[in-house]
Design an enzyme around this catalytic site. Sequence first.
Site, PDB file in Angstrom:
ATOM      1  N   ALA A  66     -22.684   6.524  12.435  1.00 42.33           N
ATOM      2  CA  ALA A  66     -22.289   7.902  12.698  1.00 42.33           C
ATOM      3  C   ALA A  66     -21.043   7.950  13.571  1.00 42.33           C
ATOM      4  O   ALA A  66     -20.697   6.979  14.253  1.00 42.33           O
ATOM      5  CB  ALA A  66     -23.432   8.652  13.379  1.00 42.33           C
ATOM      6  N   ASP A  67     -20.405   9.107  13.567  1.00 41.05           N
ATOM      7  CA  ASP A  67     -19.165   9.278  14.331  1.00 41.05           C
ATOM      8  C   ASP A  67     -19.351   8.952  15.803  1.00 41.05           C
ATOM      9  O   ASP A  67     -18.524   8.270  16.408  1.00 41.05           O
ATOM     10  CB  ASP A  67     -18.671  10.719  14.161  1.00 41.05           C
ATOM     11  CG  ASP A  67     -17.390  10.976  14.915  1.00 41.05           C
ATOM     12  OD1 ASP A  67     -16.357  10.389  14.546  1.00 41.05           O
ATOM     13  OD2 ASP A  67     -17.409  11.758  15.885  1.00 41.05           O
ATOM     14  N   ILE A  68     -20.439   9.417  16.418  1.00 38.98           N
ATOM     15  CA  ILE A  68     -20.679   9.157  17.833  1.00 38.98           C
ATOM     16  C   ILE A  68     -20.816   7.666  18.091  1.00 38.98           C
ATOM     17  O   ILE A  68     -20.385   7.156  19.133  1.00 38.98           O
ATOM     18  CB  ILE A  68     -21.934   9.919  18.327  1.00 38.98           C
ATOM     19  CG1 ILE A  68     -22.145   9.731  19.822  1.00 38.98           C
ATOM     20  CG2 ILE A  68     -23.180   9.483  17.565  1.00 38.98           C
ATOM     21  CD1 ILE A  68     -21.115  10.378  20.690  1.00 38.98           C
ATOM     22  N   ALA A  69     -21.395   6.940  17.150  1.00 41.85           N
ATOM     23  CA  ALA A  69     -21.526   5.490  17.303  1.00 41.85           C
ATOM     24  C   ALA A  69     -20.167   4.813  17.242  1.00 41.85           C
ATOM     25  O   ALA A  69     -19.841   3.969  18.084  1.00 41.85           O
ATOM     26  CB  ALA A  69     -22.451   4.925  16.221  1.00 41.85           C
ATOM     27  N   ARG A 123     -26.202   1.895   5.045  1.00 38.66           N
ATOM     28  CA  ARG A 123     -26.624   1.809   3.652  1.00 38.66           C
ATOM     29  C   ARG A 123     -25.433   1.595   2.728  1.00 38.66           C
ATOM     30  O   ARG A 123     -25.609   1.279   1.558  1.00 38.66           O
ATOM     31  CB  ARG A 123     -27.412   3.069   3.287  1.00 38.66           C
ATOM     32  CG  ARG A 123     -28.779   3.082   3.969  1.00 38.66           C
ATOM     33  CD  ARG A 123     -29.517   4.384   3.830  1.00 38.66           C
ATOM     34  NE  ARG A 123     -30.841   4.292   4.439  1.00 38.66           N
ATOM     35  CZ  ARG A 123     -31.620   5.332   4.682  1.00 38.66           C
ATOM     36  NH1 ARG A 123     -31.212   6.549   4.366  1.00 38.66           N
ATOM     37  NH2 ARG A 123     -32.804   5.159   5.236  1.00 38.66           N
ATOM     38  N   HIS A 159     -34.712  10.309  13.182  1.00 42.08           N
ATOM     39  CA  HIS A 159     -34.946   9.659  14.475  1.00 42.08           C
ATOM     40  C   HIS A 159     -36.380   9.168  14.634  1.00 42.08           C
ATOM     41  O   HIS A 159     -36.619   8.034  15.055  1.00 42.08           O
ATOM     42  CB  HIS A 159     -34.627  10.623  15.624  1.00 42.08           C
ATOM     43  CG  HIS A 159     -33.167  10.827  15.848  1.00 42.08           C
ATOM     44  ND1 HIS A 159     -32.666  11.603  16.876  1.00 42.08           N
ATOM     45  CD2 HIS A 159     -32.084  10.371  15.179  1.00 42.08           C
ATOM     46  CE1 HIS A 159     -31.357  11.608  16.826  1.00 42.08           C
ATOM     47  NE2 HIS A 159     -30.976  10.876  15.794  1.00 42.08           N
ATOM     48  N   LYS A 164     -29.658  11.880  21.025  1.00 37.62           N
ATOM     49  CA  LYS A 164     -30.391  13.096  21.360  1.00 37.62           C
ATOM     50  C   LYS A 164     -30.262  14.119  20.226  1.00 37.62           C
ATOM     51  O   LYS A 164     -29.263  14.100  19.495  1.00 37.62           O
ATOM     52  CB  LYS A 164     -29.906  13.656  22.700  1.00 37.62           C
ATOM     53  CG  LYS A 164     -28.389  13.896  22.787  1.00 37.62           C
ATOM     54  CD  LYS A 164     -28.008  15.213  22.188  1.00 37.62           C
ATOM     55  CE  LYS A 164     -26.525  15.379  22.036  1.00 37.62           C
ATOM     56  NZ  LYS A 164     -26.167  16.391  21.036  1.00 37.62           N
ATOM     57  N   ASP A 176     -28.156  20.306  18.439  1.00 41.01           N
ATOM     58  CA  ASP A 176     -26.971  19.491  18.675  1.00 41.01           C
ATOM     59  C   ASP A 176     -26.118  20.005  19.827  1.00 41.01           C
ATOM     60  O   ASP A 176     -25.662  19.218  20.656  1.00 41.01           O
ATOM     61  CB  ASP A 176     -26.120  19.428  17.408  1.00 41.01           C
ATOM     62  CG  ASP A 176     -25.017  18.393  17.524  1.00 41.01           C
ATOM     63  OD1 ASP A 176     -25.340  17.197  17.479  1.00 41.01           O
ATOM     64  OD2 ASP A 176     -23.854  18.787  17.685  1.00 41.01           O
ATOM     65  N   TYR A 195     -13.440  25.947  22.304  1.00 40.56           N
ATOM     66  CA  TYR A 195     -14.158  24.925  23.070  1.00 40.56           C
ATOM     67  C   TYR A 195     -14.454  25.417  24.482  1.00 40.56           C
ATOM     68  O   TYR A 195     -13.601  25.975  25.167  1.00 40.56           O
ATOM     69  CB  TYR A 195     -13.331  23.642  23.141  1.00 40.56           C
ATOM     70  CG  TYR A 195     -14.055  22.516  23.831  1.00 40.56           C
ATOM     71  CD1 TYR A 195     -15.028  21.778  23.162  1.00 40.56           C
ATOM     72  CD2 TYR A 195     -13.788  22.194  25.157  1.00 40.56           C
ATOM     73  CE1 TYR A 195     -15.709  20.747  23.794  1.00 40.56           C
ATOM     74  CE2 TYR A 195     -14.450  21.175  25.799  1.00 40.56           C
ATOM     75  CZ  TYR A 195     -15.418  20.449  25.116  1.00 40.56           C
ATOM     76  OH  TYR A 195     -16.087  19.434  25.749  1.00 40.56           O
TER      77      TYR A 195
END
Length: 325
Positions: free
Chosen positions: A14-17, A39, A80, A98, A178, A236
């Site tokens: 994922a992007d956060i990773a 995958r 999760h 989270k 999120d 933002y």
Amino acid sequence: MTERPLRVAVLGTADIARRRVLPALAKDPDVELTAVASRSGARAREVAGRYGCAAVTSYDAVLGRDDVDAVYVPLPVSLHAEWTRRALDAGKHVLAEKPLTAHAPTTAGLLDLARASGLALMENVMFVHHPQHTVVRELVTGGAIGELRAFTAAFTVPPLPAGNIRHRPELGGGALLDIGYYPLRAALYFLGTGLEVAGAALEHSDGSAVETAGAVLVRSPAGVLGQLAFGMEHAYQSAYELWGSKGRIRVETAFTPPAEHKPTVWVTDAHGPRELTLAPHDQVAATVRAFVRAVRSAGTDPRTAAECLEQATLLDAVRARATGR
């Protein structure tokens, strides 16, 4: 005798990773990044190649590896619970994005499993590891603004691409889990446990299958009110403010500051306004260090587990108040 590094594998790209957690894992001297799973074989090879670790195309295969002590789970929320449980059953410590799960009873079951297995299970809440919030809490408890009367927090982000997983309900998308997670967690951090959800609203933009904005009113056992706002179609905003009987404190760039950001805490008290400029701090690296400490301590810290469950219970209460079910 020096302990060997904690051998960590990542389930998903994922992007956060890719942007934040993988670089922090790779830089930590007490961590050895051993595998990245996706995958998509091409994606696994691309990401793993940056760190010189194994590329794996099966999450189950990662859990069966002897060179993996712990896993980081950055999968969509809907996955999760399944992969955290599988990892715990395989004897692996878990750092999960989270929220840990979408519902408090499921979260409680995973925390119980981790406790019974003597394994560390930690929800990846990074902002609580930034010292700027400790400074603020110490100011409040030290009486800098008198008796705490009210708390406000907001976290909003600009519109996301239509195909983003946050727009997909089957993957656990929506602004509450999120984006809303942050102001709710901040309310728990400053107002303490036992928060009552006095009011909540979740709004859907035209054609959206998930909520894209929300507002929550919470009340602490001491009678302090918290007004919380969040959304994913907004300019933002990442800030909170505490109002007391004698002053107020405000923090901006509160929840996702870059590592090089120098935080400013704005304080208005009996002596007038002042600014406290703090040193930069890498909250992602701090979170990785906290996870390593949890593993070295042979299990999930009871206080951390209680906070995780309290947060999950609060999210459930907001959803129930807003939807009537």
